[in-house]
Design a protein around this motif. Sequence first.
Motif, mmCIF file in Angstrom:
data_model
loop_
_atom_site.group_PDB
_atom_site.id
_atom_site.type_symbol
_atom_site.label_atom_id
_atom_site.label_comp_id
_atom_site.label_asym_id
_atom_site.label_seq_id
_atom_site.Cartn_x
_atom_site.Cartn_y
_atom_site.Cartn_z
ATOM 1 N N LEU A 117 0.745 -1.327 -0.016
ATOM 2 C CA LEU A 117 0.044 -0.075 -0.004
ATOM 3 C C LEU A 117 0.727 1.345 0.123
ATOM 4 O O LEU A 117 0.532 1.957 -0.672
ATOM 5 C CB LEU A 117 -1.016 -0.122 1.104
ATOM 6 N N VAL A 118 1.978 1.044 0.843
ATOM 7 C CA VAL A 118 2.761 2.436 0.774
ATOM 8 C C VAL A 118 3.318 2.638 -0.658
ATOM 9 O O VAL A 118 2.960 4.254 -0.868
ATOM 10 C CB VAL A 118 3.916 2.060 1.831
ATOM 11 N N PRO A 119 3.715 2.059 -1.528
ATOM 12 C CA PRO A 119 4.104 2.630 -2.822
ATOM 13 C C PRO A 119 2.730 2.796 -3.820
ATOM 14 O O PRO A 119 2.902 3.544 -4.584
ATOM 15 C CB PRO A 119 5.162 1.558 -3.384
ATOM 16 N N VAL A 120 1.849 1.739 -3.618
ATOM 17 C CA VAL A 120 0.806 1.862 -4.576
ATOM 18 C C VAL A 120 -0.244 3.291 -4.466
ATOM 19 O O VAL A 120 -0.714 3.686 -5.202
ATOM 20 C CB VAL A 120 -0.052 0.673 -4.239
ATOM 21 N N LEU A 121 -0.342 3.580 -2.935
ATOM 22 C CA LEU A 121 -1.102 4.469 -2.654
ATOM 23 C C LEU A 121 -0.961 6.004 -3.681
ATOM 24 O O LEU A 121 -1.704 6.444 -4.241
ATOM 25 C CB LEU A 121 -1.460 4.909 -1.126
ATOM 26 N N TRP A 154 -2.112 9.227 -8.137
ATOM 27 C CA TRP A 154 -1.550 10.298 -9.249
ATOM 28 C C TRP A 154 -2.075 9.752 -10.623
ATOM 29 O O TRP A 154 -2.504 10.555 -11.569
ATOM 30 C CB TRP A 154 -0.073 10.165 -9.373
ATOM 31 N N ALA A 155 -2.451 8.466 -10.953
ATOM 32 C CA ALA A 155 -2.878 7.812 -11.911
ATOM 33 C C ALA A 155 -4.561 8.308 -12.137
ATOM 34 O O ALA A 155 -4.853 8.719 -13.230
ATOM 35 C CB ALA A 155 -2.989 6.399 -12.129
ATOM 36 N N ALA A 156 -5.205 8.438 -11.157
ATOM 37 C CA ALA A 156 -6.520 8.829 -11.296
ATOM 38 C C ALA A 156 -6.539 10.376 -11.407
ATOM 39 O O ALA A 156 -7.576 10.695 -12.409
ATOM 40 C CB ALA A 156 -7.176 8.501 -9.829
ATOM 41 N N VAL A 157 -5.781 11.163 -11.025
ATOM 42 C CA VAL A 157 -5.950 12.499 -11.286
ATOM 43 C C VAL A 157 -5.474 12.775 -12.334
ATOM 44 O O VAL A 157 -6.006 13.711 -13.068
ATOM 45 C CB VAL A 157 -5.060 13.146 -10.146
ATOM 46 N N SER A 158 -4.463 11.993 -12.948
ATOM 47 C CA SER A 158 -4.015 12.245 -14.433
ATOM 48 C C SER A 158 -4.945 11.892 -15.349
ATOM 49 O O SER A 158 -5.131 12.791 -16.446
ATOM 50 C CB SER A 158 -2.788 11.507 -14.717
ATOM 51 N N ASP A 159 -5.693 10.918 -15.193
ATOM 52 C CA ASP A 159 -6.780 10.501 -15.813
ATOM 53 C C ASP A 159 -7.991 11.403 -16.047
ATOM 54 O O ASP A 159 -8.487 11.603 -17.130
ATOM 55 C CB ASP A 159 -7.163 8.992 -15.493
ATOM 56 N N LEU A 160 -8.319 11.813 -14.630
ATOM 57 C CA LEU A 160 -9.327 12.895 -14.464
ATOM 58 C C LEU A 160 -8.800 14.390 -15.445
ATOM 59 O O LEU A 160 -9.853 14.941 -16.117
ATOM 60 C CB LEU A 160 -9.741 13.318 -13.280
ATOM 61 N N VAL A 166 -18.887 1.157 -10.389
ATOM 62 C CA VAL A 166 -20.163 1.963 -10.134
ATOM 63 C C VAL A 166 -20.094 3.313 -9.378
ATOM 64 O O VAL A 166 -20.457 4.401 -9.821
ATOM 65 C CB VAL A 166 -21.269 0.919 -9.735
ATOM 66 N N GLY A 167 -19.329 3.101 -8.475
ATOM 67 C CA GLY A 167 -18.935 4.173 -7.636
ATOM 68 C C GLY A 167 -18.261 5.339 -8.001
ATOM 69 O O GLY A 167 -18.468 6.611 -8.193
ATOM 70 N N SER A 168 -17.178 4.897 -8.905
ATOM 71 C CA SER A 168 -16.381 5.937 -9.548
ATOM 72 C C SER A 168 -17.079 6.505 -10.580
ATOM 73 O O SER A 168 -17.125 7.650 -10.901
ATOM 74 C CB SER A 168 -15.123 5.274 -10.189
ATOM 75 N N LEU A 169 -17.910 5.861 -11.412
ATOM 76 C CA LEU A 169 -18.798 6.699 -12.502
ATOM 77 C C LEU A 169 -19.814 7.294 -11.799
ATOM 78 O O LEU A 169 -19.826 8.742 -12.360
ATOM 79 C CB LEU A 169 -19.333 5.564 -13.225
ATOM 80 N N ILE A 170 -20.281 6.879 -10.767
ATOM 81 C CA ILE A 170 -21.541 7.879 -10.092
ATOM 82 C C ILE A 170 -20.613 8.936 -9.606
ATOM 83 O O ILE A 170 -21.242 10.296 -9.752
ATOM 84 C CB ILE A 170 -22.101 7.170 -9.097
ATOM 85 N N LEU A 171 -19.545 9.037 -8.917
ATOM 86 C CA LEU A 171 -18.782 9.969 -8.317
ATOM 87 C C LEU A 171 -18.330 10.957 -9.454
ATOM 88 O O LEU A 171 -18.464 12.130 -9.320
ATOM 89 C CB LEU A 171 -17.646 9.459 -7.465
ATOM 90 N N SER A 201 -7.727 2.702 -10.144
ATOM 91 C CA SER A 201 -6.972 3.124 -8.847
ATOM 92 C C SER A 201 -7.679 2.802 -7.701
ATOM 93 O O SER A 201 -7.298 2.596 -6.582
ATOM 94 C CB SER A 201 -6.608 4.781 -8.882
ATOM 95 N N ALA A 202 -9.248 3.127 -7.643
ATOM 96 C CA ALA A 202 -9.865 2.778 -6.446
ATOM 97 C C ALA A 202 -10.036 1.367 -6.232
ATOM 98 O O ALA A 202 -9.958 0.767 -4.948
ATOM 99 C CB ALA A 202 -11.438 3.247 -6.682
ATOM 100 N N ILE A 203 -10.034 0.427 -7.231
ATOM 101 C CA ILE A 203 -9.947 -1.072 -6.993
ATOM 102 C C ILE A 203 -8.777 -1.481 -6.253
ATOM 103 O O ILE A 203 -8.897 -2.326 -5.262
ATOM 104 C CB ILE A 203 -10.173 -1.777 -8.525
#
Length: 157
Positions: free
Chosen positions: A4-8, A13-19, A104-109, A142-144
Amino acid sequence: MILLVPVLPLAIWAAVSDLKRMKIPNNTVIAMAAVWPILGWFLVGLSGWLWGLALMAIVFVAGFLLYLTGTFGAGDAKFAAAIAGFFVGGDIGEILLIIFVCMVGSLILHRILRSLPVVRNATPDWESWTRRRYFPFGMALSAIVIFYLLAAIWPQG
């Protein structure tokens, strides 16, 4: 916890970059893909580690095929392959539940956030707000991986 330490930070960053750009940077994918080969053997032994590498390769090929059909983005396919090794030895029911809830949660959010003027005004240049047909799947991926690793360290009762 070791994973979790390196993955988080990489997953965030991957999620924010994709957004922001509807792209997951290759250096982020490479860094994430390096976590399993470097740390996985320590956690699951040689056999589990090799299965993780095999799963990464299988997901990479499947993602590439989905990319060719236009179903999946290239960055999403590479990122999915990079995180695949972490799921070796996990409970398939738990994994599928986390995948479903996070997708589903990511899509709704995402849809809620892009409809809020305060969010849109704070992030006016983010492509994911204006590309109606597309969804930044890196957010869900990323959430998964984050929720799966959190569930793995959560005390079982």
